[in-house]
Scaffold this active site. Structure first.
Site, PDB file in Angstrom:
ATOM      1  N   ARG A  91       0.809  -1.349   0.077  1.00 45.23           N
ATOM      2  CA  ARG A  91      -0.063   0.123  -0.004  1.00 45.23           C
ATOM      3  C   ARG A  91       0.696   1.418   0.083  1.00 45.23           C
ATOM      4  O   ARG A  91       0.398   2.287  -0.520  1.00 45.23           O
ATOM      5  CB  ARG A  91      -1.042  -0.014   1.238  1.00 45.23           C
ATOM      6  N   GLU A  97      -5.966  -2.274  -4.480  1.00 46.13           N
ATOM      7  CA  GLU A  97      -5.353  -2.550  -3.381  1.00 46.13           C
ATOM      8  C   GLU A  97      -5.967  -2.135  -1.785  1.00 46.13           C
ATOM      9  O   GLU A  97      -5.475  -1.753  -1.034  1.00 46.13           O
ATOM     10  CB  GLU A  97      -3.667  -2.010  -3.384  1.00 46.13           C
TER      11      GLU A  97
END
Ligand code: CAA
Length: 420
Positions: free
Chosen positions: A245, A367
Site C-alpha cells: 500500500r 489494493e
C-alpha cells in the site's frame, strides 16, 4: 529540505535513474499507450536495464534490497510521468511480496532472481467477481491431488495479467477452516488450463492490462505452495498489502505531482484578461493547496515506508492504510483541480491532464478501497485507545457507567492489543 534526511545513497541513485527513465521512456509514450491500451514494453525494458526491478528484491536473491522507501521513491518518479506505468512497475512488488514474506528458501531462489533481473514480470491474483473488499470470501479452490494441487475458478482484476510470467494466486485449500482456509500458490504462465479470458476496457491506467484469469483444472506441483504449508494465504495476503500500500500511495503522490507540474506550466502560459492565469489569486490558491496536499501525502508515504525499513513491518497496517487512503484522495483532488485550471482544454483528450484525472480514480479503489483503509485505520485506533485509559479520568462518570434496567453497561468493549 528533503535532501539528506532519511534517504540512503542507494535510494537516491535509484530515484535518479527512475526519473531519467520516466523522462526518456515513459512520458513520451504515455498518450500512445493509453490510446492503444498496450503495455509499454520499451519502458519496462529500460526499467529492467537500469536494475530498478532489483529495488524490492532482497540482496541474497539478486536484488538491491533497497527497501520500501526506495521502492516508493522509484514508483513516484515513474507515476509522475504516467500513473499507469507506475502501477505496471509497482504491481511486480505486490506479486513478489508473498514469496519474499512467506516463501521457502527454495522458492525464493527459484523465482526472485528472475524478477530482480526483470526477466519475469509478476501478478497478484486475490480479487474475484464476488470477493473484492471481502478478501477472505474467495471461491477459487486448490484441491490436493498427490504431489499436486488442482486449481479451479476465476480471478478478477489481475493487474499485469497476460504480460506477467509469475502469478501469486490465492486459493481455498481448506473450505472447512475459518482461519486457515486460504493458501497462496504460484502459477506460471503457460501452465495448461491457465488462461487470460477478458482484458478489461478501463477508464484509466490503460497502458497496463487488467484481466480475468481463468483456472480450468490447473495442475501445479505442491512445491509451488508458498511457504510449503497450507492455510497461511490470508495472512500473507494481508501482510503483502501492508507492504504494497505504501507503493500505491507513492504512485498517488507521483500522479498528484505530475498533474500539479502540468497545471503550473499551463497556468504560466495561459493568458486571460491580458495576464497569465497564474497571476490570479483564485488560481494561486488552487495551486498552493494542490502543492501543500501533495507534499503532505509525500511525507506520510515516506514516514510509513521508512518505518517499514526500520523494522516495523509487522506493525505498519495502520500507517500503510493512512498513506494509501490520504495520498490517493489527494491525487484525485489534485487531478480534479488540475483539470479545472486547464479549463475547457482540460476536458479534451488532446491535452495531457484528462488522463491524469482518469488515472487517479483507481487509486482510491485498488489494493483496498479507501473505505476499507478507513476501516483498518479505525480498528487500530479503537484498539490502541487502551493506551489512553488514563484520559478516562477527564470524562464525567455519567457517560462511563450507565445502568439500564439494573444492568451496568460498560463504556466500551476492552479490545485485545494488536498482535501481528
Ligand atoms: N497482517 C497480518 N495478519 C492480518 C492482517 C495484517 N495486516 N490483517 C488481518 N490479519 C489476520 C487477522 O489477525 C486474522 O487472523 P486470525 O484468523 O488468525 O485471527 C485474519 O487475518 C482475519 O482478519 P480480519 O478479521 O481483520 O479480516 P476481515 O475478513 O475482517 O478483513 C479486511 C479485513 C481489512 C477488510 C481485508 O479483507 C482487506 O484488506 N480487504 C481488502 C482487500 C484488498 O485490498 N484487495 C486488493 C486486491 S489487490 C489489488 O487491487 C491489486 C491491483 O490490482 C493493483
Amino acid at each position: 529540505m528533503r535532501e539528506n534526511i532519511i534517504f540512503t545513497d542507494l535510494a537516491k541513485e535509484l530515484q535518479a535513474k527512475a526519473r531519467e527513465i520516466a523522462d526518456k521512456h515513459v512520458r513520451p509514450g504515455a498518450k500512445k499507450y493509453d490510446e492503444l491500451q498496450e503495455y509499454n514494453w520499451e519502458a519496462a525494458r529500460a526499467v529492467a536495464g537500469a536494475g530498478l526491478f532489483r529495488t524490492f528484491i532482497p540482496k541474497e536473491y539478486g536484488g538491491h534490497g533497497a527497501g520500501i522507501l526506495a521502492l516508493a521513491m522509484v514508483t513516484e518518479e515513474l507515476a509522475k510521468a504516467d500513473s499507469g506505468f507506475g502501477v505496471a512497475f509497482a504491481v511486480n512488488a505486490l506479486g513478489s511480496f508473498p514469496i519474499i514474506l512467506g516463501g521457502t528458501e527454495e522458492q525464493k531462489q527459484r523465482w526472485l532472481p528472475h524478477i530482480a533481473r526483470g526477466e519475469k514480470l509478476v501478478a497478484f491474483c486475490l480479487s474475484e467477481k464476488f470477493a473484492g473488499s471481502d478478501a477472505s470470501g474467495l471461491a477459487v479452490t486448490a484441491e490436493e491431488d498427490g504431489d499436486h494441487y488442482i486449481i479451479r475458478g476465476e480471478k478478477k482484476w489481475t493487474t499485469n495479467g497476460g504480460v506477467a510470467d509469475i502469478y501469486s494466486v490465492f486459493c481455498v485449500t481448506d473450505p472447512t477452516s475459518k482461519s486457515r482456509r486460504i493458501s497462496a500458490i504460484v502459477v506460471e504462465k503457460g501452465t495448461p488450463g491457465f488462461t487470460v479470458k477478458k482484458v478489461e476496457n478501463k477508464m484509466g491506467i490503460r497502458c497496463v492490462p487488467v484481466v480475468e484469469t481463468h483456472f480450468d483444472n490447473v495442475r501445479v506441483p505442491k512445491a509451488n505452495l508458498i511457504g510449503g504449508k497450507p492455510g497461511m494465504g490470508f495472512k500473507h495476503a494481508m501482510m503483502t498489502l501492508d507492504l504494497a500500500r505504501p507503493g500505491v500511495a507513492a504512485q498517488a503522490v507521483g500522479a498528484a505531482q505530475g498533474a500539479l507540474d502540468l497545471a503550473l506550466v499551463y497556468a504560466n502560459r495561459r493568458q486571460q484578461f491580458g495576464a497569465p492565469i497564474s497571476s490570479f489569486q483564485m488560481v494561486q490558491k488552487m495551486l498552493a493547496d494542490m502543492a501543500m496536499k501533495t507534499e503532505a501525502a509525500r511525507w506520510l508515504v515516506y514516514a510509513c515506508a521508512g518505518a517499514v525499513d526500520q523494522g516495523a513491518a509487522e506493525k505498519v497496517s495502520k500507517q500503510a492504510a493512512m498513506a494509501k487512503c490520504f495520498a490517493s484522495d489527494v491525487a484525485m483532488e489534485v487531478a480534479t483541480d488540475a483539470v479545472q485550471i486547464f479549463g475547457g482544454y482540460g476536458f479534451m483528450e488532446d491535452y495531457p491532464i484528462a488522463k491524469f484525472f482518469r488515472d487517479a480514480k483507481i487509486l482510491q479503489i485498488y489494493e483496498g478501497t479507501n473505505q476499507v483503509q478507513r476501516m483498518v485505520i479505525a480498528r487500530h485506533l479503537i484498539r490502541e485507545a487502551n493506551e489512553l485509559e488514563h484520559l478516562a479520568a477527564y470524562i464525567p462518570n455519567e457517560v462511563q457507567n450507565t445502568y439500564r434496567d439494573g444492568v451496568q453497561i460498560t463504556h466500551s468493549r476492552k479490545a485485545e492489543p494488536v498482535q501481528r
